[in-house]
Design a protein around this motif. Sequence first.
Motif, PDB file in Angstrom:
ATOM      1  N   ASP A 120     -10.816  17.399   6.035  1.00 13.85           N
ATOM      2  CA  ASP A 120     -10.084  17.227   4.784  1.00 13.85           C
ATOM      3  C   ASP A 120      -8.607  16.971   5.055  1.00 13.85           C
ATOM      4  O   ASP A 120      -7.973  16.142   4.383  1.00 13.85           O
ATOM      5  N   ALA A 121      -8.056  17.668   6.044  1.00  9.87           N
ATOM      6  CA  ALA A 121      -6.649  17.467   6.385  1.00  9.87           C
ATOM      7  C   ALA A 121      -6.394  16.053   6.892  1.00  9.87           C
ATOM      8  O   ALA A 121      -5.369  15.426   6.569  1.00  9.87           O
ATOM      9  N   VAL A 122      -7.322  15.542   7.666  1.00 11.75           N
ATOM     10  CA  VAL A 122      -7.186  14.172   8.170  1.00 11.75           C
ATOM     11  C   VAL A 122      -7.211  13.175   7.013  1.00 11.75           C
ATOM     12  O   VAL A 122      -6.409  12.224   6.970  1.00 11.75           O
ATOM     13  N   TYR A 123      -8.127  13.378   6.079  1.00 10.34           N
ATOM     14  CA  TYR A 123      -8.173  12.519   4.896  1.00 10.34           C
ATOM     15  C   TYR A 123      -6.832  12.520   4.174  1.00 10.34           C
ATOM     16  O   TYR A 123      -6.326  11.473   3.749  1.00 10.34           O
ATOM     17  N   VAL A 124      -6.260  13.707   4.025  1.00  9.49           N
ATOM     18  CA  VAL A 124      -4.995  13.831   3.307  1.00  9.49           C
ATOM     19  C   VAL A 124      -3.871  13.115   4.049  1.00  9.49           C
ATOM     20  O   VAL A 124      -3.062  12.381   3.451  1.00  9.49           O
ATOM     21  N   LEU A 125      -3.808  13.298   5.369  1.00  8.90           N
ATOM     22  CA  LEU A 125      -2.749  12.651   6.152  1.00  8.90           C
ATOM     23  C   LEU A 125      -2.883  11.133   6.101  1.00  8.90           C
ATOM     24  O   LEU A 125      -1.880  10.405   5.971  1.00  8.90           O
ATOM     25  N   ASN A 126      -4.117  10.640   6.208  1.00  9.04           N
ATOM     26  CA  ASN A 126      -4.334   9.197   6.131  1.00  9.04           C
ATOM     27  C   ASN A 126      -3.907   8.651   4.764  1.00  9.04           C
ATOM     28  O   ASN A 126      -3.241   7.623   4.663  1.00  9.04           O
ATOM     29  N   GLU A 127      -4.321   9.369   3.734  1.00 13.97           N
ATOM     30  CA  GLU A 127      -3.979   8.926   2.394  1.00 13.97           C
ATOM     31  C   GLU A 127      -2.477   8.977   2.169  1.00 13.97           C
ATOM     32  O   GLU A 127      -1.897   8.084   1.532  1.00 13.97           O
ATOM     33  N   TYR A 128      -1.834  10.012   2.701  1.00 11.49           N
ATOM     34  CA  TYR A 128      -0.382  10.155   2.547  1.00 11.49           C
ATOM     35  C   TYR A 128       0.354   8.982   3.197  1.00 11.49           C
ATOM     36  O   TYR A 128       1.308   8.437   2.630  1.00 11.49           O
ATOM     37  N   SER A 129      -0.105   8.597   4.375  1.00  7.82           N
ATOM     38  CA  SER A 129       0.547   7.479   5.068  1.00  7.82           C
ATOM     39  C   SER A 129       0.377   6.174   4.299  1.00  7.82           C
ATOM     40  O   SER A 129       1.301   5.357   4.223  1.00  7.82           O
ATOM     41  N   LYS A 130      -0.799   5.976   3.690  1.00  9.48           N
ATOM     42  CA  LYS A 130      -1.036   4.751   2.927  1.00  9.48           C
ATOM     43  C   LYS A 130      -0.217   4.736   1.648  1.00  9.48           C
ATOM     44  O   LYS A 130       0.375   3.711   1.273  1.00  9.48           O
ATOM     45  N   VAL A 131      -0.178   5.878   0.966  1.00  9.56           N
ATOM     46  CA  VAL A 131       0.586   5.957  -0.281  1.00  9.56           C
ATOM     47  C   VAL A 131       2.073   5.760  -0.007  1.00  9.56           C
ATOM     48  O   VAL A 131       2.795   5.138  -0.797  1.00  9.56           O
ATOM     49  N   SER A 132       2.537   6.276   1.132  1.00  9.39           N
ATOM     50  CA  SER A 132       3.949   6.139   1.491  1.00  9.39           C
ATOM     51  C   SER A 132       4.333   4.683   1.695  1.00  9.39           C
ATOM     52  O   SER A 132       5.498   4.298   1.518  1.00  9.39           O
ATOM     53  N   LEU A 133       3.329   3.852   2.063  1.00  6.50           N
ATOM     54  CA  LEU A 133       3.577   2.422   2.265  1.00  6.50           C
ATOM     55  C   LEU A 133       3.321   1.614   1.008  1.00  6.50           C
ATOM     56  O   LEU A 133       3.352   0.370   1.040  1.00  6.50           O
ATOM     57  N   GLY A 134       3.030   2.291  -0.101  1.00  6.36           N
ATOM     58  CA  GLY A 134       2.881   1.603  -1.374  1.00  6.36           C
ATOM     59  C   GLY A 134       1.467   1.389  -1.844  1.00  6.36           C
ATOM     60  O   GLY A 134       1.247   0.783  -2.906  1.00  6.36           O
ATOM     61  N   SER A 135       0.473   1.862  -1.102  1.00  7.58           N
ATOM     62  CA  SER A 135      -0.916   1.688  -1.525  1.00  7.58           C
ATOM     63  C   SER A 135      -1.241   2.659  -2.663  1.00  7.58           C
ATOM     64  O   SER A 135      -0.690   3.758  -2.719  1.00  7.58           O
ATOM     65  N   PRO A 136      -2.133   2.281  -3.582  1.00  6.37           N
ATOM     66  CA  PRO A 136      -2.540   3.204  -4.644  1.00  6.37           C
ATOM     67  C   PRO A 136      -3.357   4.361  -4.065  1.00  6.37           C
ATOM     68  O   PRO A 136      -4.081   4.180  -3.082  1.00  6.37           O
TER      69      PRO A 136
END
Length: 545
Positions: free
Chosen positions: A494-510
Amino acid sequence: MLYKYRKIISAVLSALFTAVSIDFNDISSAAMNEKHTDLWSYSLTDDGKSACLTGFDFRTAYENGYVNIYVPETIDGISVTDISEGILDGSQNRLYLFIPHNFPDYSSLLPYCDKHNIILCDDDDYQYILSRSHDNENYEISLFAYNGTRDYLYIPNEYDGFKVSGIYREFVLSKSDVKFAALPDTIRNIDEFAFAYTQLEYLNFPSELEKIDSYAFTNTRLTHLDIPASVKEIQKYAFVSCNLLKNVTISSDTFVEPYAFRSCQALENINIDLNSDIHGNVFSGCENLMMINGKKVVNDDGSPIAEYADFIHDNFLDGDNIGFMNCYAQYLARKFISEHLNDDMTDVEKIRIMHDWLCDNVIFDDSYSDSSYTELSPFLTGKTVCEGYARTMNLLLREAGFETCYVKNDTHAWIIVKVGGYYFHLDPTWDDLEPTVHSWFLCDDDFVRKETVHHTYWEIAVPNALHTSDITEVPVCNTLIGDVNHDNLINPIDAVYVLNEYSKVSLGSPMKLELVLADCNFNGKLDACDAAIIFQKYAEISSGL
């Protein structure tokens, strides 16, 4: 702890009603028995034309369970005109002795009124119970029963030379046809349950009346009350559940015990001196009470009108489910929401702000005062108990548009709230530490059930009109904050999912993850701290904490 005490109180009251019902049923059923003249012994008087009662077979009476004993008007066809002294000396149990109308001489029975219930029966269907007067030297009577069929009572101020001073506790209990009562000015007391559960619509209060006992008018059909200044005391539950009662006038000199007018659903107005020391708990459960002295107590938005602000702050904070106090609580909740929440916040963020304000600004009231059980206590006193925490949290959530239900058990109360399509437990009482924690913030069933003995079970409750719930069955709370991949576990994945999602959102992804599950620090956004909290939770679970 409120529920434990309320359950005990409820059990005591239930036992009281049961005991009273048994007593009344015994008396009324015994009244239907024969007069048992065969149990009396007698001798003829000097003229041989009448009889004097000389004894009674108490043993046989007890063995047959007789409750009432009747002095016969005739025995073996002979008129009974006298009773020997000492005739009741053989009685070990307290008894009801009924004396017929126009009995020539029962003076020998007067000394027994302290030990037995001596009932005098007139020829107008009234029965009176004899007692010693206040000076303990004379005798007086209270109305004991009415056995007629009229819908009105006209009670005299004296009978057979005795002043009528009270209405006895068992009076007219089963006389459902009685609608009107004219009481003489000589009456000082109206005893408990006197007119309870009758169809009584009107009575005049005697000018010398001093006391109205508990449950005296419970569940009657009275519509207006003007309590005279002579009444010094109105006891608990005296007018409870008088659901047609609309208007009450009470003197400032009258002491009114808590809950005297509880759950009078139609009560709209009370007339009272604003300098009096009456308390709100007298009117708990009066949901339609909106006026004092014929004027509205709160404005249309629920804020208190200036004329009454000090009075309700000083006197009504211990009242529960009172119409104008409910409006006041809603006003304070809406005011808080308008000042602290906005549309840019996530639902979890809004809930945290409300939760944290409650925990940061309120302390637990170890004295368990009556004022600490309502929604107003956190706003106005800064002290509350678990029920007050839960009620206030529920009120805030509902005013903010959340679907919730208030849950409780015998010892505790908290909230279940729906967020992002999932149900979670929310318990601000247990999060109110120094500093505020979020251990009981959006939790699942398994967590709350295993943590303390105060959460082993729960049920939906509606503590008052502010908490009506659309949820009729306890919802299942089986979602874990942090379980972003829905495998019913919290682990490094779950933590990995969150970190991956955080990096994508930080780059502007929904965002594709559900923020309600990923926002583990409840700040309204996704960040690396959320992943860190998931790792921490996993470590605690792995170590058995």
